[in-house]
Scaffold this motif. Sequence first.
Motif, mmCIF file in Angstrom:
data_model
loop_
_atom_site.group_PDB
_atom_site.id
_atom_site.type_symbol
_atom_site.label_atom_id
_atom_site.label_comp_id
_atom_site.label_asym_id
_atom_site.label_seq_id
_atom_site.Cartn_x
_atom_site.Cartn_y
_atom_site.Cartn_z
ATOM 1 N N THR A 184 0.506 -1.188 0.162
ATOM 2 C CA THR A 184 -0.105 0.271 0.126
ATOM 3 C C THR A 184 0.589 0.797 -0.177
ATOM 4 O O THR A 184 2.013 0.982 0.587
ATOM 5 C CB THR A 184 -0.946 -0.031 1.403
ATOM 6 O OG1 THR A 184 -2.196 0.872 1.287
ATOM 7 C CG2 THR A 184 -0.017 0.066 2.740
ATOM 8 N N ASP A 185 0.579 2.322 -0.684
ATOM 9 C CA ASP A 185 1.096 4.012 -0.435
ATOM 10 C C ASP A 185 0.585 4.793 0.796
ATOM 11 O O ASP A 185 0.759 5.579 0.919
ATOM 12 C CB ASP A 185 0.466 4.539 -1.915
ATOM 13 C CG ASP A 185 2.132 3.576 -2.975
ATOM 14 O OD1 ASP A 185 2.863 3.592 -2.328
ATOM 15 O OD2 ASP A 185 1.161 4.032 -4.238
ATOM 16 N N LYS A 186 -0.354 3.912 1.680
ATOM 17 C CA LYS A 186 -1.473 4.529 2.620
ATOM 18 C C LYS A 186 -0.179 4.306 3.579
ATOM 19 O O LYS A 186 0.822 4.054 3.508
ATOM 20 C CB LYS A 186 -2.203 3.847 3.073
ATOM 21 C CG LYS A 186 -3.195 3.423 2.248
ATOM 22 C CD LYS A 186 -4.858 3.792 3.094
ATOM 23 C CE LYS A 186 -6.079 3.769 1.468
ATOM 24 N NZ LYS A 186 -7.116 2.737 2.201
ATOM 25 N N ASP A 187 -0.164 5.950 4.419
ATOM 26 C CA ASP A 187 0.552 6.244 5.728
ATOM 27 C C ASP A 187 0.067 4.954 6.990
ATOM 28 O O ASP A 187 -0.671 4.763 6.912
ATOM 29 C CB ASP A 187 0.326 7.318 6.334
ATOM 30 C CG ASP A 187 1.415 7.410 7.281
ATOM 31 O OD1 ASP A 187 1.158 6.879 8.757
ATOM 32 O OD2 ASP A 187 1.855 8.802 6.982
ATOM 33 N N LEU A 188 1.103 3.785 6.804
ATOM 34 C CA LEU A 188 1.510 2.559 7.898
ATOM 35 C C LEU A 188 0.363 2.892 9.166
ATOM 36 O O LEU A 188 -0.383 1.933 9.753
ATOM 37 C CB LEU A 188 2.728 2.378 8.208
ATOM 38 C CG LEU A 188 2.604 1.238 6.506
ATOM 39 C CD1 LEU A 188 4.122 0.433 6.936
ATOM 40 C CD2 LEU A 188 1.944 1.117 6.211
#
Length: 188
Positions: free
Chosen positions: A67-71
């Motif tokens: 994912t490219d989302k902030d973990l």
Amino acid sequence: MAGKSSAEILKDWESFYKSLGVTADLGAVKIPDDPGGFGRVVVVAGGMTPQKVFDLCRGLFPCGRWTDKDLDSIVTSERSAAEGAYAVRARESGEPDGELRACCSQELRDRKVACISFEEHMLYAMKYFVETGRHLDVQGTTLCAGSRYFGGSVPSVHWHGDAGELKVHWYAVSACGESFGSRQVVTV
């Protein structure tokens, strides 16, 4: 880490964090007693989050994720460094615990087995690499069963040798297989 005092272990972790550009105050950290076979101490510095440890790891070797989302917005862990530093013990092994292979994360939670979190595993992977020049999870995949992604799935980590990078993926809590498992931890 065998034979080292708690003070020596914490000093070693402070030096490790310093090498990563992180100032860590570990003076109040209590290291769990080793019940036998849990020789690896992982110290999570205060303020460490899923995204922070992933970014630190990328500073040591290539890392990829699904994912490219902030973990920090999608990963939660049973233990957190939000209130300060803490330590866990794990088995000293390059691969997931043999007795926890083929156990799904839901089964481990139902059995109340304390398992490694995403942050703890990433720090273990970095420290192991710095100490040995080798990577964790070359043959298997560690399910970070002490953490969950948004929606309930479980973060997983393995070294993808062909790509030459650490890969972060996810599995459903019911997923099980011989090539992956979790790592049990001892907490204070």
